[in-house]
Design a protein around this motif. Structure first.
Motif, short mmCIF file in Angstrom:
data_model
loop_
_atom_site.label_atom_id
_atom_site.label_comp_id
_atom_site.label_asym_id
_atom_site.label_seq_id
_atom_site.Cartn_x
_atom_site.Cartn_y
_atom_site.Cartn_z
N UNK A 29 11.13 61.19 -54.36
CA UNK A 29 10.32 60.43 -53.41
C UNK A 29 11.16 59.66 -52.41
N UNK A 30 12.28 59.08 -52.87
CA UNK A 30 13.12 58.25 -52.00
C UNK A 30 14.54 58.21 -52.57
N UNK A 31 15.29 59.30 -52.42
CA UNK A 31 16.57 59.41 -53.12
C UNK A 31 17.72 58.61 -52.53
N UNK A 32 17.61 58.12 -51.32
CA UNK A 32 18.76 57.53 -50.64
C UNK A 32 18.88 56.02 -50.78
N UNK A 33 17.80 55.35 -51.10
CA UNK A 33 17.85 53.89 -51.19
C UNK A 33 18.02 53.42 -52.62
N UNK A 34 18.24 52.12 -52.81
CA UNK A 34 18.37 51.58 -54.16
C UNK A 34 17.01 51.47 -54.83
N UNK A 35 16.94 51.64 -56.13
CA UNK A 35 15.67 51.42 -56.83
C UNK A 35 15.36 49.93 -56.93
N UNK A 36 14.09 49.60 -56.98
CA UNK A 36 13.71 48.22 -57.27
C UNK A 36 13.99 47.93 -58.73
N UNK A 37 14.68 46.85 -59.00
CA UNK A 37 14.91 46.45 -60.38
C UNK A 37 13.59 46.03 -61.02
N UNK A 38 13.61 45.85 -62.34
CA UNK A 38 12.39 45.49 -63.05
C UNK A 38 11.79 44.19 -62.52
N UNK A 39 12.64 43.17 -62.28
CA UNK A 39 12.12 41.88 -61.79
C UNK A 39 11.60 42.01 -60.36
N UNK A 40 12.36 42.69 -59.51
CA UNK A 40 11.94 42.86 -58.13
C UNK A 40 10.62 43.62 -58.08
N UNK A 41 10.51 44.69 -58.87
CA UNK A 41 9.30 45.49 -58.90
C UNK A 41 8.10 44.66 -59.37
N UNK A 42 8.29 43.89 -60.44
CA UNK A 42 7.21 43.05 -60.95
C UNK A 42 6.78 42.02 -59.92
N UNK A 43 7.76 41.46 -59.20
CA UNK A 43 7.43 40.50 -58.15
C UNK A 43 6.67 41.13 -57.01
N UNK A 44 7.04 42.38 -56.68
CA UNK A 44 6.32 43.09 -55.62
C UNK A 44 4.88 43.39 -56.04
N UNK A 45 4.69 43.87 -57.28
CA UNK A 45 3.32 44.13 -57.73
C UNK A 45 2.48 42.86 -57.73
N UNK A 46 3.11 41.74 -58.04
CA UNK A 46 2.38 40.48 -58.14
C UNK A 46 2.11 39.85 -56.78
N UNK A 47 3.12 39.88 -55.89
CA UNK A 47 3.06 39.13 -54.64
C UNK A 47 3.05 40.00 -53.39
N UNK A 48 3.38 41.28 -53.52
CA UNK A 48 3.39 42.16 -52.37
C UNK A 48 4.50 41.84 -51.40
N UNK A 49 4.36 42.37 -50.18
CA UNK A 49 5.32 42.10 -49.10
C UNK A 49 4.82 40.98 -48.19
N UNK A 50 3.58 40.60 -48.32
CA UNK A 50 3.01 39.54 -47.49
C UNK A 50 2.02 38.76 -48.35
N UNK A 51 1.41 37.75 -47.75
CA UNK A 51 0.46 36.94 -48.51
C UNK A 51 -0.92 37.57 -48.60
N UNK A 52 -1.08 38.77 -48.09
CA UNK A 52 -2.38 39.45 -48.16
C UNK A 52 -2.73 39.78 -49.61
N UNK A 53 -4.01 39.68 -49.97
CA UNK A 53 -4.41 40.04 -51.33
C UNK A 53 -4.20 41.52 -51.60
N UNK A 54 -3.99 41.87 -52.85
CA UNK A 54 -3.82 43.27 -53.21
C UNK A 54 -4.35 43.51 -54.61
N UNK A 55 -4.68 44.78 -54.86
CA UNK A 55 -5.16 45.23 -56.17
C UNK A 55 -4.17 46.22 -56.75
#
Length: 260
Positions: A29-55
């Protein structure tokens, strides 16, 4: 397939399952960039990239095993007609209808929120791009991601670039800081962000983000909560005292060889 919505801030096992599926798909899917670490990924799922709500929704098979998931972001300050979708299916379970089911479910949720456009991203030439074409998505803007490998730079290259830039930088001073911005610079950062969003290319009918001091502070909080360390360099006019430009670099301590 069973779809369940969950709160990433309170569902460690579900977040871990989504992260494992994400990591399994990255080589194609995206072989050239770094993977999101477990903490970074969890933070993204929780807070997203902006303050917009998400499901966040997780798909399980008949035996209860996680097979895919999606994040649906619902902008509220700008572009209330849009829903932004990130669907992911484990590579071992693709081409069996699960991705289509995820998108169909997400589209239903978007319609319930009054959205008329479903937007997503996929790497050109990737399975995600082929899938988007199959379900009838049309191409929007092309984004370009670049990787600069610092270990491969010729000796003296950075010093040479600095020397070229210095004549154009007369009348400006460089400021730098780690983490949150000093209070007297927040308004300037907001103004530069708003101007950049107004200037950048966008899909037809899409609004640029409007930044204020509150949005700057929310962005700083989100970055810190995701575990990132952020460094800023800004140029300030010596004549007016106003900020003219800035660059921000973020580093995930779990992936210290990469900067963003």
């Amino acid at each position: 397939m069973k779809l369940e919505q969950f709160d990433p801030a309170a569902a460690e096992a579900e977040v871990r399952a989504c992260h494992e599926i994400y990591l399994a798909g990255r080589p194609v899917d995206d072989p050239d960039g770094p993977p999101m670490s477990a903490r970074f990924f969890a933070g993204w799922l929780t807070l997203g990239w902006s303050e917009d709500p998400q499901e966040v929704w997780l798909a399980r098979d008949g035996q209860g095993e996680p097979r895919g998931w999606y994040v649906l972001r619902l902008p509220h300050r700008e572009n209330p007609h849009l829903a932004l979708l990130d669907p992911v299916v484990h590579p071992a379970h693709r081409r069996a209808g699960l991705g289509t089911a995820l998108v169909r479910h997400a589209a239903g949720r978007a319609r319930q929120s009054g959205r008329t456009v479903l937007n997503g991203y996929a790497r050109d030439g990737s399975p995600g791009s082929a899938f988007a074409s199959t379900i009838g998505a049309r191409h929007g803007l092309t984004h370009v991601g670049r990787v600069l490998r610092l270990t491969g730079l010729p000796a003296g290259r950075l010093a040479g670039l600095r020397a070229q830039a210095e004549p154009a930088a007369r009348g400006y001073a460089l400021l730098s800081w780690d983490g949150p911005a000093p209070e007297d610079l927040v308004a300037g950062l907001a103004a530069i962000n708003s101007a950049a969003w107004a200037d950048m290319p966008r899909d037809a009918g899409e609004e640029g983000q409007r930044w204020d001091e509150t949005r700057v502070r929310q962005d700083e909080h989100r970055s810190a909560a995701q575990g990132l360390r952020r460094y800023t360099v800004a140029a300030r006019s010596l004549a007016s005292g106003e900020l003219a430009a800035f660059t921000q670099l973020a580093v995930d301590p779990a992936e210290p060889s990469w900067g963003f």
